[in-house]
Design an enzyme around this catalytic site. Structure first.
Site, mmCIF file in Angstrom:
data_model
loop_
_atom_site.group_PDB
_atom_site.id
_atom_site.type_symbol
_atom_site.label_atom_id
_atom_site.label_comp_id
_atom_site.label_asym_id
_atom_site.label_seq_id
_atom_site.Cartn_x
_atom_site.Cartn_y
_atom_site.Cartn_z
ATOM 1 C CE LYS A 161 -10.993 -13.603 -3.304
ATOM 2 N NZ LYS A 161 -9.440 -13.734 -3.314
ATOM 3 C CG ASN A 162 -6.928 -15.668 -4.819
ATOM 4 O OD1 ASN A 162 -7.575 -14.503 -4.016
ATOM 5 N ND2 ASN A 162 -7.088 -16.794 -3.694
ATOM 6 N NE ARG B 278 -12.879 -9.841 0.093
ATOM 7 C CZ ARG B 278 -11.330 -9.551 0.452
ATOM 8 N NH1 ARG B 278 -11.461 -9.227 2.166
ATOM 9 N NH2 ARG B 278 -10.320 -9.287 0.225
ATOM 10 N NE ARG C 208 -3.101 -12.819 3.287
ATOM 11 C CZ ARG C 208 -4.006 -12.408 2.791
ATOM 12 N NH1 ARG C 208 -4.627 -11.847 3.239
ATOM 13 N NH2 ARG C 208 -3.495 -12.869 1.269
ATOM 14 C CG ASP D 58 -7.391 -19.200 -0.898
ATOM 15 O OD1 ASP D 58 -7.034 -19.337 0.158
ATOM 16 O OD2 ASP D 58 -7.461 -19.673 -1.689
ATOM 17 C CB CYS E 9 -6.197 -9.279 6.768
ATOM 18 S SG CYS E 9 -5.337 -10.907 6.147
HETATM 19 N N1 EPU Z 1 4.662 -14.002 3.312
HETATM 20 C C1 EPU Z 1 5.305 -12.963 3.974
HETATM 21 N N2 EPU Z 1 5.821 -12.447 3.015
HETATM 22 C C2 EPU Z 1 5.418 -11.605 1.807
HETATM 23 C C3 EPU Z 1 4.515 -13.186 0.836
HETATM 24 C C4 EPU Z 1 3.968 -14.086 2.012
HETATM 25 O O1 EPU Z 1 5.967 -13.997 4.960
HETATM 26 O O2 EPU Z 1 5.831 -10.972 1.283
HETATM 27 C C5 EPU Z 1 3.629 -14.798 3.636
HETATM 28 C C6 EPU Z 1 2.386 -15.159 4.463
HETATM 29 O O3 EPU Z 1 1.987 -14.134 5.482
HETATM 30 C C7 EPU Z 1 1.884 -16.447 4.380
HETATM 31 C C8 EPU Z 1 2.854 -16.586 3.078
HETATM 32 O O4 EPU Z 1 3.813 -16.316 3.191
HETATM 33 O O5 EPU Z 1 2.240 -16.715 5.558
HETATM 34 C C9 EPU Z 1 1.595 -17.100 1.807
HETATM 35 O O6 EPU Z 1 1.232 -15.495 1.506
HETATM 36 P P1 EPU Z 1 1.068 -15.646 -0.343
HETATM 37 O O7 EPU Z 1 1.808 -14.988 -0.031
HETATM 38 O O8 EPU Z 1 1.331 -16.747 -0.888
HETATM 39 O O9 EPU Z 1 -0.450 -15.419 0.049
HETATM 40 P P2 EPU Z 1 -0.910 -13.825 -0.986
HETATM 41 O O10 EPU Z 1 -0.160 -14.570 -2.470
HETATM 42 O O11 EPU Z 1 -0.740 -12.524 0.212
HETATM 43 C C10 EPU Z 1 -2.844 -15.524 -2.002
HETATM 44 C C11 EPU Z 1 -4.188 -15.410 -1.792
HETATM 45 C C12 EPU Z 1 -5.082 -15.850 -1.148
HETATM 46 C C13 EPU Z 1 -4.683 -17.791 -1.109
HETATM 47 C C14 EPU Z 1 -2.823 -17.068 -0.437
HETATM 48 C C15 EPU Z 1 -2.264 -18.653 -0.303
HETATM 49 C C16 EPU Z 1 -4.729 -14.285 -4.120
HETATM 50 C C17 EPU Z 1 -5.721 -12.329 -4.246
HETATM 51 N N3 EPU Z 1 -4.424 -14.520 -2.223
HETATM 52 O O12 EPU Z 1 -2.197 -14.645 -1.463
HETATM 53 O O13 EPU Z 1 -6.376 -16.359 -1.255
HETATM 54 O O14 EPU Z 1 -4.804 -18.022 0.751
HETATM 55 O O15 EPU Z 1 -2.404 -17.222 -1.857
HETATM 56 O O16 EPU Z 1 -2.742 -19.853 -1.325
HETATM 57 O O17 EPU Z 1 -3.788 -14.670 -4.737
HETATM 58 C C18 EPU Z 1 -8.700 -16.522 -0.256
HETATM 59 O O18 EPU Z 1 -9.015 -16.251 -1.967
HETATM 60 O O19 EPU Z 1 -9.292 -16.478 0.223
HETATM 61 C C19 EPU Z 1 -7.238 -15.753 -0.178
HETATM 62 C C20 EPU Z 1 -6.869 -15.692 0.964
#
Ligand code: EPU
Length: 426
Positions: free
Chosen positions: A22-23, A405, A129, A313, A124
């Site tokens: 998915k990711n 999802r 986030r 995850d 969320c």
């Molecule tokens: N963060 C910020 N500012 C930003 C972006 C992120 O503060 O602009 C923080 C987030 O709040 C979090 C940390 O940085 O505390 C890491 O977040 P990241 O951006 O890496 O997460 P993401 O890209 O939103 C993806 C996966 C998540 C997974 C995380 C961490 C996808 C679609 N989602 O999210 O997957 O937990 O990376 O590995 O790729 C899941 O599949 O259940 C899921 C939540």
């Protein structure tokens, strides 16, 4: 609302085919916005999040066709995305609110169209986030960012320009957004402290197949030499390391033996190391991973970290495992501030868990007892389903849409290896 009804206590034996990730699939689908040509993605999982992003791409003007499908919309495993004409650059609240990953259209849209407006995804269940890193990175490439009425608008009238992006901490999504944007920017972009997740490597592979010039994906510094145009390609989505890891935990928890067909051990080493620490026997067999139990399960300690560390995850699933281990386990969640919602639900099944800040101490018991439970996010729901597989009696996991999802045909896959599990109307 559908629910899962699980009768626990059966060891799982057999083979589970692992779906496309998915990711990885979500950012890969957004690459189509960078080109007038067609992008075909193979091995796409059939999941609610894929449908949501398809709806968003459709809204922007992308035509999506099923290759070799077996019937209704989105039942095929290969989809072709044709963004020849983009007729809207606004990602509306109604779609974005369903899935935070919708923010991934921002970078590619502004790179190709010079403008993009995306509803702010908001917080969320697992945490606040924010998207500040995505926006700062786009600014470093010359985009102008404005906030208006719950929307973020990025503009780059003369196109994006290569620049230096240094993330203060690792973000998977921000790395993906900027990688896609930089592919079409004028000049060279360096991304420092980039996410090293296998999904980033898969995205870079696809972009390079489209004509991008990206080096260093999978390392801390990624270099992107912008090109004027990208072309179409066909790309197969990588196997889902989190799905594979979740079933690997099921093998050990139920004292079973599962072959995870297509799983890539290199993508999930921290998961496999922790399973071994907990007493599992892990082997790599002909492009698959096999996990089996070896008598008892022992306690373990983990801290969630960006790749190659232990994945956030996988945290809820390992907490379920810790609930039935001998001795205590200490689990620290260092990525998201609110990702322990499964704790109170696991407690309803008889688990002994104490939470202090971002650390949970789990004292194992052999006696989980089935009960109705509900979770507010995807991986937490999987943790509860795993607990249900070993709990005595019946466990009902409510709000099945969370699992839908991210886990393709969950009950079908588990049933095929011996689980007693049914999807029922709520
Ligand atoms: N963060 C910020 N500012 C930003 C972006 C992120 O503060 O602009 C923080 C987030 O709040 C979090 C940390 O940085 O505390 C890491 O977040 P990241 O951006 O890496 O997460 P993401 O890209 O939103 C993806 C996966 C998540 C997974 C995380 C961490 C996808 C679609 N989602 O999210 O997957 O937990 O990376 O590995 O790729 C899941 O599949 O259940 C899921 C939540």
């Amino acid at each position: 609302m559908e629910k899962l009804v699980i009768s626990g206590g059966t060891p799982l034996h057999g083979t589970i085919p692992i779906s496309g990730a998915k990711n990885a699939a979500l950012p890969l689908m957004c690459t189509c916005l960078l080109t007038e040509d067609k992008v075909t993605l193979e091995n796409l999982p059939r999941l609610a999040d894929i449908t949501t992003l398809t709806d968003l791409l459709n809204h922007l003007g992308v035509t999506v066709t099923i290759e070799g499908g077996r019937g209704g919309m989105l039942t095929g495993r290969s989809l072709t995305f044709d963004a020849h004409t983009i007729n809207d650059t606004v990602a509306p609240y109604d779609i974005v609110r369903k899935m935070r990953a919708s923010i991934l259209v921002l970078g590619p849209l502004v790179a190709r169209m010079g403008e993009a407006t995306v509803s702010l995804p908001g917080g969320c269940a697992i945490g606040n986030r924010p998207i500040d890193l995505h926006l700062k990175a786009l600014e470093a490439l010359g985009a102008k960012i404005e906030m208006e009425q719950g929307y973020v608008r990025a503009t780059a009238a003369g196109g994006l320009k290569g620049g230096r992006v240094r993330f203060p901490f690792v973000s998977v999504g921000a790395t993906e957004n900027i990688l896609m944007a930089a592919a079409l920017a004028k000049g060279t972009t360096t991304i420092e402290n980039a996410a090293r997740e296998p999904e980033i490597v898969d995205l870079a592979k696809c972009l390079n197949a489209m004509g991008a010039r990206i080096t260093g994906a999978g390392h801390e510094t990624i270099t992107v030499e912008g090109v004027e145009k990208l072309h179409g390609c066909t790309h197969a989505v990588m196997p889902d390391r989190i799905e594979a890891g979740s079933y690997a935990v099921a093998a050990l928890m139920t004292r079973g033996d599962l072959l995870l067909e297509g799983a890539k051990a290199d993508d999930m080493q921290a998961t496999l190391d922790t399973l071994t620490e907990a007493g599992g026997i892990v082997s790599v067999e002909d492009g698959s991973v096999r996990v089996k139990a070896n008598g008892h399960v022992q306690g373990f300690n983990v801290v969630t970290q960006p790749f190659p560390g232990f994945a956030t995850d996988m945290q809820a699933q390992f907490m379920a495992l810790a609930c039935v281990a001998d001795g205590a386990s200490v689990i620290t969640e260092a990525i998201f501030e609110n990702r322990f919602m499964h704790v109170s639900e696991l407690t309803r099944l008889g688990a002994n868990i104490t939470v202090k800040g971002s650390t949970a101490t789990v004292r194992g018991t052999q006696k989980l007892k089935g009960a109705p439970v509900m979770a507010t996010d995807l991986r937490a729901s999987m943790g509860l389903a795993l607990a249900g597989l070993v709990a005595a009696g019946e466990t009902t996991v409510n709000r099945l849409y969370h699992l839908d999802r991210g886990y393709e045909r969950l009950e079908e896959k588990l049933k095929a290896v011996g689980a007693r599990i049914e999807r029922m109307p709520g």
